[in-house]
Structures are given as structure tokens and as C-alpha cells.
Write an enzyme that holds these catalytic residues in place. Structure first.
Site, PDB file in Angstrom:
ATOM      1  N   ASP A   2      39.332  41.858  36.449  1.00  0.00           N
ATOM      2  CA  ASP A   2      40.030  41.025  35.463  1.00  0.00           C
ATOM      3  C   ASP A   2      40.379  41.884  34.252  1.00  0.00           C
ATOM      4  O   ASP A   2      39.813  42.963  34.054  1.00  0.00           O
ATOM      5  CB  ASP A   2      39.142  39.850  35.034  1.00  0.00           C
ATOM      6  CG  ASP A   2      39.862  38.951  34.034  1.00  0.00           C
ATOM      7  OD1 ASP A   2      41.002  38.542  34.323  1.00  0.00           O
ATOM      8  OD2 ASP A   2      39.314  38.679  32.952  1.00  0.00           O
ATOM      9  N   SER A   3      41.272  41.380  33.408  1.00  0.00           N
ATOM     10  CA  SER A   3      41.623  42.100  32.185  1.00  0.00           C
ATOM     11  C   SER A   3      40.441  42.128  31.212  1.00  0.00           C
ATOM     12  O   SER A   3      40.427  42.923  30.288  1.00  0.00           O
ATOM     13  CB  SER A   3      42.822  41.424  31.526  1.00  0.00           C
ATOM     14  OG  SER A   3      42.537  40.064  31.282  1.00  0.00           O
ATOM     15  N   TYR A  23      46.124  41.152  28.747  1.00  0.00           N
ATOM     16  CA  TYR A  23      47.272  41.542  29.555  1.00  0.00           C
ATOM     17  C   TYR A  23      48.427  40.537  29.370  1.00  0.00           C
ATOM     18  O   TYR A  23      49.577  40.856  29.657  1.00  0.00           O
ATOM     19  CB  TYR A  23      46.903  41.525  31.049  1.00  0.00           C
ATOM     20  CG  TYR A  23      46.101  42.702  31.557  1.00  0.00           C
ATOM     21  CD1 TYR A  23      45.462  43.604  30.709  1.00  0.00           C
ATOM     22  CD2 TYR A  23      45.994  42.914  32.938  1.00  0.00           C
ATOM     23  CE1 TYR A  23      44.730  44.661  31.214  1.00  0.00           C
ATOM     24  CE2 TYR A  23      45.266  43.982  33.451  1.00  0.00           C
ATOM     25  CZ  TYR A  23      44.635  44.851  32.589  1.00  0.00           C
ATOM     26  OH  TYR A  23      43.920  45.902  33.093  1.00  0.00           O
ATOM     27  N   GLY A  24      48.083  39.333  28.909  1.00  0.00           N
ATOM     28  CA  GLY A  24      49.024  38.207  28.930  1.00  0.00           C
ATOM     29  C   GLY A  24      50.262  38.367  28.085  1.00  0.00           C
ATOM     30  O   GLY A  24      51.230  37.632  28.256  1.00  0.00           O
ATOM     31  N   CYS A  38      42.501  37.968  37.446  1.00  0.00           N
ATOM     32  CA  CYS A  38      43.407  37.775  36.318  1.00  0.00           C
ATOM     33  C   CYS A  38      44.747  37.208  36.818  1.00  0.00           C
ATOM     34  O   CYS A  38      45.396  37.805  37.683  1.00  0.00           O
ATOM     35  CB  CYS A  38      43.631  39.126  35.648  1.00  0.00           C
ATOM     36  SG  CYS A  38      44.810  39.086  34.308  1.00  0.00           S
ATOM     37  N   ASN A  39      45.140  36.078  36.270  1.00  0.00           N
ATOM     38  CA  ASN A  39      46.408  35.463  36.697  1.00  0.00           C
ATOM     39  C   ASN A  39      47.609  36.326  36.332  1.00  0.00           C
ATOM     40  O   ASN A  39      48.581  36.390  37.076  1.00  0.00           O
ATOM     41  CB  ASN A  39      46.585  34.100  36.033  1.00  0.00           C
ATOM     42  CG  ASN A  39      45.700  33.047  36.643  1.00  0.00           C
ATOM     43  OD1 ASN A  39      46.162  32.236  37.441  1.00  0.00           O
ATOM     44  ND2 ASN A  39      44.437  33.049  36.304  1.00  0.00           N
ATOM     45  N   THR A  40      47.541  36.980  35.178  1.00  0.00           N
ATOM     46  CA  THR A  40      48.664  37.811  34.751  1.00  0.00           C
ATOM     47  C   THR A  40      48.845  38.969  35.729  1.00  0.00           C
ATOM     48  O   THR A  40      49.955  39.247  36.194  1.00  0.00           O
ATOM     49  CB  THR A  40      48.414  38.338  33.323  1.00  0.00           C
ATOM     50  OG1 THR A  40      48.161  37.219  32.461  1.00  0.00           O
ATOM     51  CG2 THR A  40      49.591  39.122  32.810  1.00  0.00           C
ATOM     52  N   GLU A  86      37.569  32.039  24.028  1.00  0.00           N
ATOM     53  CA  GLU A  86      36.675  33.170  23.731  1.00  0.00           C
ATOM     54  C   GLU A  86      35.806  32.897  22.506  1.00  0.00           C
ATOM     55  O   GLU A  86      34.711  33.435  22.378  1.00  0.00           O
ATOM     56  CB  GLU A  86      37.478  34.464  23.558  1.00  0.00           C
ATOM     57  CG  GLU A  86      38.112  34.885  24.870  1.00  0.00           C
ATOM     58  CD  GLU A  86      38.607  36.317  24.897  1.00  0.00           C
ATOM     59  OE1 GLU A  86      38.625  36.979  23.849  1.00  0.00           O
ATOM     60  OE2 GLU A  86      38.991  36.773  26.001  1.00  0.00           O
ATOM     61  N   CYS A 100      45.306  30.494  34.340  1.00  0.00           N
ATOM     62  CA  CYS A 100      44.744  31.548  33.494  1.00  0.00           C
ATOM     63  C   CYS A 100      43.231  31.463  33.610  1.00  0.00           C
ATOM     64  O   CYS A 100      42.665  30.365  33.649  1.00  0.00           O
ATOM     65  CB  CYS A 100      45.193  31.350  32.048  1.00  0.00           C
ATOM     66  SG  CYS A 100      44.385  32.479  30.896  1.00  0.00           S
ATOM     67  N   THR A 101      42.599  32.623  33.632  1.00  0.00           N
ATOM     68  CA  THR A 101      41.138  32.670  33.803  1.00  0.00           C
ATOM     69  C   THR A 101      40.368  31.854  32.769  1.00  0.00           C
ATOM     70  O   THR A 101      39.291  31.348  33.043  1.00  0.00           O
ATOM     71  CB  THR A 101      40.658  34.130  33.649  1.00  0.00           C
ATOM     72  OG1 THR A 101      41.276  34.693  32.479  1.00  0.00           O
ATOM     73  CG2 THR A 101      40.984  34.941  34.863  1.00  0.00           C
ATOM     74  N   HIS A 102      40.939  31.758  31.550  1.00  0.00           N
ATOM     75  CA  HIS A 102      40.190  31.128  30.461  1.00  0.00           C
ATOM     76  C   HIS A 102      40.263  29.605  30.468  1.00  0.00           C
ATOM     77  O   HIS A 102      39.445  28.944  29.847  1.00  0.00           O
ATOM     78  CB  HIS A 102      40.717  31.621  29.112  1.00  0.00           C
ATOM     79  CG  HIS A 102      40.378  33.041  28.808  1.00  0.00           C
ATOM     80  ND1 HIS A 102      40.699  34.074  29.652  1.00  0.00           N
ATOM     81  CD2 HIS A 102      39.737  33.592  27.746  1.00  0.00           C
ATOM     82  CE1 HIS A 102      40.284  35.218  29.118  1.00  0.00           C
ATOM     83  NE2 HIS A 102      39.696  34.949  27.968  1.00  0.00           N
TER      84      HIS A 102
END
Ligand code: DGL
Length: 268
Positions: free
Chosen positions: A11-12, A43-44, A74-76, A153, A185-187
Site C-alpha cells: 500500500d502507499s 499516492y492519491g 492501494c486503490n490508486t 488518519e 479507497c483503503t481509508h
């Protein structure tokens, strides 16, 4: 034959721990190496060329760890770099976009699907293409929600501020009466409760992380590379910078403590 080599998760940064959590839950006997590119996150909001280069360098590190398959959490990176990574590396590489789309198509009834993610993910059109390939009649509504990453975050995942930010980005999407929302998105799984509240019970929320775990199990079975059935798996954490920040946030994403990860330098 059992294959005890690790599964690589990339992941980023810290967000991919939402994916790790689901993979650990479903496949507790697998060894896992997690790499977060904390030196270069986010990365987004980066270009395709940068995301490609960073992703390939990160995957080279996973190759050194002798992984048996790689997950691009990471989706991006999944949106911009997956095909290149598949061409470059000799093991199966799984992305989160296809898994999320599979989950959404299983659930949607009216085929009115919302997709949210980083600017780069939404701009890439990766989710739209993947949905329309399988369901040409789908109506898709996409929106980038860049403030969701820092909110998650900081551990700010509910309350008035969050509802206001959600409303600012997603009021238009809500008026389109989507029946399924993909968290691209991961978050965003950290904001799932707040998003459910905003969209109401008629909208199902698809967390790609759960779908990725199911897909991972399928790949291990197909390629006959499952781990040992007897032992609990080991998880190793690596980052490219700032290990303390990673461990602090890891609690939010993984809901358990993570030892301070090792720092490795991946740029060449
Ligand atoms: N991991 C990224 C994603 O899922 C979010 C954080 C970033 O922008 O790097 O798109």
C-alpha cells in the site's frame, strides 16, 4: 504440497492495513509481508507515471521477500499500475478494484452504483470501466473525496465535522438514489458507519477489503499455493519512512497493536 512463502501486501502507507485485517481474519495460517510506502504517501494526488514507478519499486522489495502472490491494497495503485505490475512480476497480482466491483455487482438490484476514491482513482475511471465491462446497463456516479484520507488518519470518523464533509462531497450522489456505494479507497472503511448514516439503509456499502480477502483465498486455491494448515501465520511490517507514525495509526486501521515496522529504502 503446502506453500509457506508469504503473501505480499503493498500500500502507499497505512491504509492497506484495512486489507491486511480482512486477509488475516479469513486466512489466519498464511504468512504475510506488508509494505507501506510511507516516504511517498499519498499516492492519491500524484501522476500516473509517479504511481507506476513507486508501485514497481515497492513490488521489487516484495519480490526480494519471496512472496508467492502480491496484493495491491492501494486503490490508486490498483487503478493506475495493476496491469504493468502483472506484466513485470512472475507471481499472481491481485488488485482491489476488481474485487470491489465483484462485491458491488453481487449486491446491487437497481444497478445504480456510487464510487468514491482519491482524485487519481476517480480520474482514472478504473471502477467505471470494470463495472461496465460486466454490467453495461449500470448507472455509475463517481466522486473524489480527498479529505476523507486525513480525517481517517486523525481518527476523526464520526460527528458533525465528518457529516459536513460527507455532505459537501456526496450530496449530489445521494440525490441520484444509488443502491450500492463502493468504498474505493483503503481509508474509507473507517468512515463506513458515518457513510451508512448519511445514505440510509437503502444503500449498501461495499468494503473492497472484505472482497479482496475472498479473492485471495480463491487465488491460493486455484494456484495450489495455500499455506500450512497447522501453524498460525506470521506478519512482518516494513515501511519506507516514519515507522513511529505508522505504528500509531496502525491501531486505528487494524484494531490491534503493531510493533514498530522496519524501515527499508526502495528507491533506486
Ligand atoms: N491508499 C490510497 C488509496 O487507497 C489512499 C492514500 C493515498 O492517497 O496514498 O487510494
Amino acid at each position: 504440497m503446502k506453500n509457506t512463502r508469504p503473501i505480499g501486501i503493498f500500500d502507499s502507507g497505512v491504509g492497506g492495513l484495512t486489507v491486511l485485517r480482512q486477509v488475516e481474519k479469513l486466512l489466519p495460517r498464511e504468512n504475510i509481508v506488508y509494505f507501506g510506502d510511507t516516504a511517498r504517501v499519498p499516492y492519491g494526488n500524484k501522476s500516473r507515471a509517479a504511481v507506476l514507478r513507486f508501485s514497481a519499486e515497492s513490488f521489487r522489495f516484495l519480490t526480494e521477500k519471496k512472496v508467492k502472490m502480491g496484493i495491491v491494497a492501494c486503490n490508486t495503485s490498483s487503478s493506475l499500475a495493476l496491469m504493468s505490475l502483472r506484466r513485470m512480476f512472475p507471481f499472481p497480482v491481485l488488485g482491489v478494484v476488481e474485487a470491489g466491483v465483484r462485491g458491488a455487482l453481487r449486491r446491487t438490484r437497481k444497478k445504480r452504483i456510487g464510487v468514491i476514491g482519491t482524485r487519481a482513482t476517480i480520474k482514472s475511471g478504473s471502477y467505471e470501466r470494470a463495472i461496465l465491462r460486466q454490467e453495461p446497463k449500470a448507472k455509475i456516479f463517481s466522486e473524489a473525496c480527498p479529505l476523507f484520507v486525513p480525517l481517517a488518519e486523525e481518527g476523526i470518523t464520526r460527528g458533525n465535522l465528518v457529516q459536513q464533509v460527507i455532505d459537501r462531497y456526496l450530496r449530489g450522489m445521494r440525490s441520484h438514489r444509488i443502491d450500492t456505494l463502493i468504498l474505493g479507497c483503503t481509508h474509507y472503511p473507517l468512515l463506513k458507519t458515518a457513510l451508512s448514516r448519511y445514505f440510509g439503509a437503502a444503500t449498501e456499502i461495499v468494503d473492497s477489503a472484505e472482497e479482496v480477502a475472498l479473492f485471495t483465498r480463491k487465488i491460493l486455491e486455484e494456484y495450489e499455493i495455500k499455506g500450512s494448515p497447522r501453524r498460525k501465520g506470521k506478519v512482518e511490517f516494513y515501511v519506507s519512512d516514519e515507522p513511529e507514525g505508522f505504528s500509531r495509526m496502525a491501531g486505528l486501521f487494524l484494531r490491534r497493536k503493531v510493533l514498530v515496522p522496519k524501515v527499508v529504502y526502495v528507491s533506486h
